[in-house]
Write an enzyme that holds these catalytic residues in place. Sequence first.
Site, PDB file in Angstrom:
ATOM      1  CE  LYS A  61      -5.322   1.980   0.086  1.00  0.00           C
ATOM      2  NZ  LYS A  61      -6.104   2.124   0.700  1.00  0.00           N
TER       3      LYS A  61
ATOM      4  CE  LYS B 290      -3.291   1.738   2.864  1.00  0.00           C
ATOM      5  NZ  LYS B 290      -4.516   2.196   3.968  1.00  0.00           N
TER       6      LYS B 290
HETATM    7  C1  PBG Z   1      -7.703   3.238   5.520  1.00  0.00           C
HETATM    8  C2  PBG Z   1      -7.723   2.931   4.182  1.00  0.00           C
HETATM    9  C3  PBG Z   1      -7.492   3.659   3.594  1.00  0.00           C
HETATM   10  C4  PBG Z   1      -8.235   3.621   1.538  1.00  0.00           C
HETATM   11  C5  PBG Z   1      -8.294   2.283   2.454  1.00  0.00           C
HETATM   12  N1  PBG Z   1      -8.305   1.837   3.597  1.00  0.00           N
HETATM   13  C6  PBG Z   1      -6.844   5.511   2.925  1.00  0.00           C
HETATM   14  C7  PBG Z   1      -5.790   5.790   3.503  1.00  0.00           C
HETATM   15  O1  PBG Z   1      -4.862   4.812   3.614  1.00  0.00           O
HETATM   16  O2  PBG Z   1      -5.638   6.533   3.314  1.00  0.00           O
HETATM   17  C8  PBG Z   1      -7.536   4.252   0.795  1.00  0.00           C
HETATM   18  C9  PBG Z   1      -8.700   3.658  -0.647  1.00  0.00           C
HETATM   19  C10 PBG Z   1      -9.402   4.885  -1.860  1.00  0.00           C
HETATM   20  O3  PBG Z   1      -8.969   5.782  -1.565  1.00  0.00           O
HETATM   21  O4  PBG Z   1     -10.348   4.075  -2.023  1.00  0.00           O
HETATM   22  N2  PBG Z   1      -6.555   2.768   6.079  1.00  0.00           N
HETATM   23 ZN    ZN Z   2      -6.038   3.704   8.194  1.00  0.00          ZN
END
Ligand code: PBG
Ligand code: ZN
Length: 340
Positions: A263, A210
């Site tokens: 992601k 991520k």
């Molecule tokens: C929270 C989380 C996020 C997303 C999924 N879970 C946001 C972040 O890490 O700030 C992002 C999903 C998206 O942008 O569609 N941990």
């Molecule tokens: Zn988070």
Amino acid sequence: ASTAATSVSISGDISSQLHGGYFHPLARSWQAERQLTKSMLIYPLFITDNDDDMILVPSLPGQHQLGIGRVISFLEPLVHKGLRSVILFGVPFKPGTKDALASAADDPEGPVIRAIRLIRRRFPQLYICADVCLCEYTSHGHCGILRDDGSLNNELSVDRISDVAVAYAKAGAHCVAPSDMNDGRIRAIKLKLIDEGISHKTTLMSYSAKFSGCLYGPFRDAAGSAPSFGDRKCYQLPPGGRGLARRAITRDMAEGADIIMVKPAGQYLDIISDAKELGKDLPVAAYQVSGEYAMIHAGAKAGVFGLKEMAFESAEAILRAGATIIVSYFTPEFLDWLDN
Ligand code: PBG
Ligand code: ZN
């Protein structure tokens, strides 16, 4: 040989002639290793703690924050069209629900646990994933419990996040998906699931690779999870960190992940391909995140391309790179488009 057919002479290179393989739509589809199907799609839902809420999120075109009272009627037509899976995010609006320890994350009366129970009862066939993180529930909006200096306390965070994951699994989530990026959380969650005797009926999907960056803005509007200070760069991966992503993927597989996620998706196709190579023997998921979705909508609105064409092109690229599961806000549209 007739003189009409001499553009390629007999002595020419036959391997230069490719058009015969893809002049027909069916033959074109055979050129891809896999085609998008409805069962590959997971649809993200934002569940609030006001039962009657159905609020459009301006930065996330067509997507809503939904109260428990709205979820079933919202899902009904989608399930009818072939929706197979959702991923749930909690959006606590009630004052006083956020604190330093994210105490509300596993509140049995909180929106996620109530939604899991309700959806499971009402749509027993639907595969329910629960995103596991603390940022929606912490007063500061970071994805864990903090030390005094503002950095993540990894040990306390992992302990708390694994408790929350177990609570969601016990409520009936088929899959728990930690998105926090604390080190060691996959192992901790797996061990607690085993301890509780539910590891055999809970999929552990790790947001392994991520990346930090600008693509989560609309999501943070929808989930109310923007950090109140600083950023997430010390726990989400740096965009150039391909090696780091490979290490995170390898680690999470060793710690017991059942599915690996990458992601965002579109800007990280090389990482999806790495995940597929490192994780030959497990499914790879890709999250087409809120910023990607919003960009495609903005481009279509500006006349740069057609929405449907670009949505499909982006999905085809994700599948080509190696994913077989796509988390996407386009899921409702794909359910319609895949029928035609
Ligand atoms: C929270 C989380 C996020 C997303 C999924 N879970 C946001 C972040 O890490 O700030 C992002 C999903 C998206 O942008 O569609 N941990
Ligand atoms: Zn988070």
